[in-house]
Write a protein that holds these residues in place. Structure first.
Motif, PDB file in Angstrom:
ATOM      1  N   SER A   1      23.865  47.640  76.671  1.00 54.33           N
ATOM      2  CA  SER A   1      24.816  48.767  76.596  1.00 54.33           C
ATOM      3  C   SER A   1      26.169  48.574  76.650  1.00 54.33           C
ATOM      4  CB  SER A   1      24.415  49.950  77.660  1.00 54.33           C
ATOM      5  OG  SER A   1      25.448  50.926  77.346  1.00 54.33           O
TER       6      SER A   1
ATOM      7  N   ASN B   1      25.501  39.673  82.467  1.00 55.30           N
ATOM      8  CA  ASN B   1      25.558  41.134  82.256  1.00 55.30           C
ATOM      9  C   ASN B   1      26.894  41.757  82.893  1.00 55.30           C
ATOM     10  OD1 ASN B   1      24.442  43.630  82.071  1.00 55.30           O
ATOM     11  ND2 ASN B   1      23.422  43.354  84.430  1.00 55.30           N
TER      12      ASN B   1
ATOM     13  N   THR C   1      24.415  47.405  80.780  1.00 56.66           N
ATOM     14  CA  THR C   1      23.317  47.545  81.795  1.00 56.66           C
ATOM     15  C   THR C   1      21.913  46.983  81.943  1.00 56.66           C
ATOM     16  OG1 THR C   1      22.151  49.071  79.682  1.00 56.66           O
ATOM     17  CG2 THR C   1      23.817  50.070  81.387  1.00 56.66           C
TER      18      THR C   1
END
Length: 229
Positions: free
Chosen positions: A60, A192, A197
């Motif tokens: 995301s 990340n 997410t």
């Protein structure tokens, strides 16, 4: 008897009149220049990752390309410098294979070049474990590498046709502006960072330059014989 001479008052230096704003700007600019070596350093250090951080996640991130942060300090190479390096690549590209590869081997496509949550997602998301190598999809020259809003870290590579490939969300990267990379060369590892997410690579392509129209990376790769899982 004559009165003792009045003590001379010490005059404090004043900014040079109308040039005060320029004087202040020069001080600020000097401070920025002095801090460049400390900011740029010798490249980002690798960060140890615990076993708990590994695993696949649903990707995301923002739909638009992130702007580079600290632009005055982390400015990329000039267009002329990039073109000089791209000319070298174009002259030697025919002798090398492959010329196009998947940016992440073994990754899972989690988001396409399509509308998502009411906005356009201008790239593809490839989910993989933290630390999975990220390769340059094509030959090119790195025009920017560093912090980018929304992406945490991002690497921008311009290929010999002028297209700009954006790689985002990595934990750390191993290239800097001005580096020449060939298809398959490792440039970073999956992270990340930023608005994300789960560990993945956000990969997008702008035709003809950074301000060019975003194109579907799946189509770009397919036209060159490379499929995305």
């Amino acid at each position: 008897m004559a009165a003792p001479a009045a003590k001379r008052r010490r005059r404090l230096p004043r900014p040079p009149g109308r040039r005060g704003p320029l004087w202040l700007a020069a001080l600020v600019a000097g401070a920025v220049v002095a801090g460049v070596p400390a900011v740029m350093g010798g490249g980002p250090a690798e960060i140890s990752i615990s076993a708990a951080e590994y695993g696949l996640g649903v990707a995301s991130d923002i739909g638009l390309t992130g702007d580079m942060e600290d632009a005055g300090v982390r400015r990329g190479i000039t267009e002329a410098e990039a073109q000089a390096r791209l000319s070298e690549l174009a002259a030697s590209r025919a002798a090398r294979t492959p010329t196009t590869v998947r940016p992440v081997e073994g990754a899972r496509l989690t988001t396409c070049f399509c509308m998502r949550w009411g906005t356009m997602h201008y790239g593809i998301d490839l989910a993989a474990s933290l630390g999975t190598p990220i390769a340059a999809a094509t030959d090119g020259v790195v025009i920017r590498a560093g912090r980018a809003s929304g992406y945490g870290n991002a690497v921008y590579v311009q290929d010999a046709d002028g297209n700009v490939h954006v790689y985002g969300h990595m934990r750390y990267y191993s290239v800097r502006a001005g580096d020449i990379v060939h298809a398959g060369d490792q440039i970073a590892k999956v992270g990340n960072e930023g608005q994300s997410t789960g560990p993945h690579l956000h990969y997008e392509i702008h035709r003809g330059g950074m301000t060019g129209r975003p194109i579907d990376p799946e189509d770009f790769l397919a036209e060159r014989g490379v499929s995305v899982p």
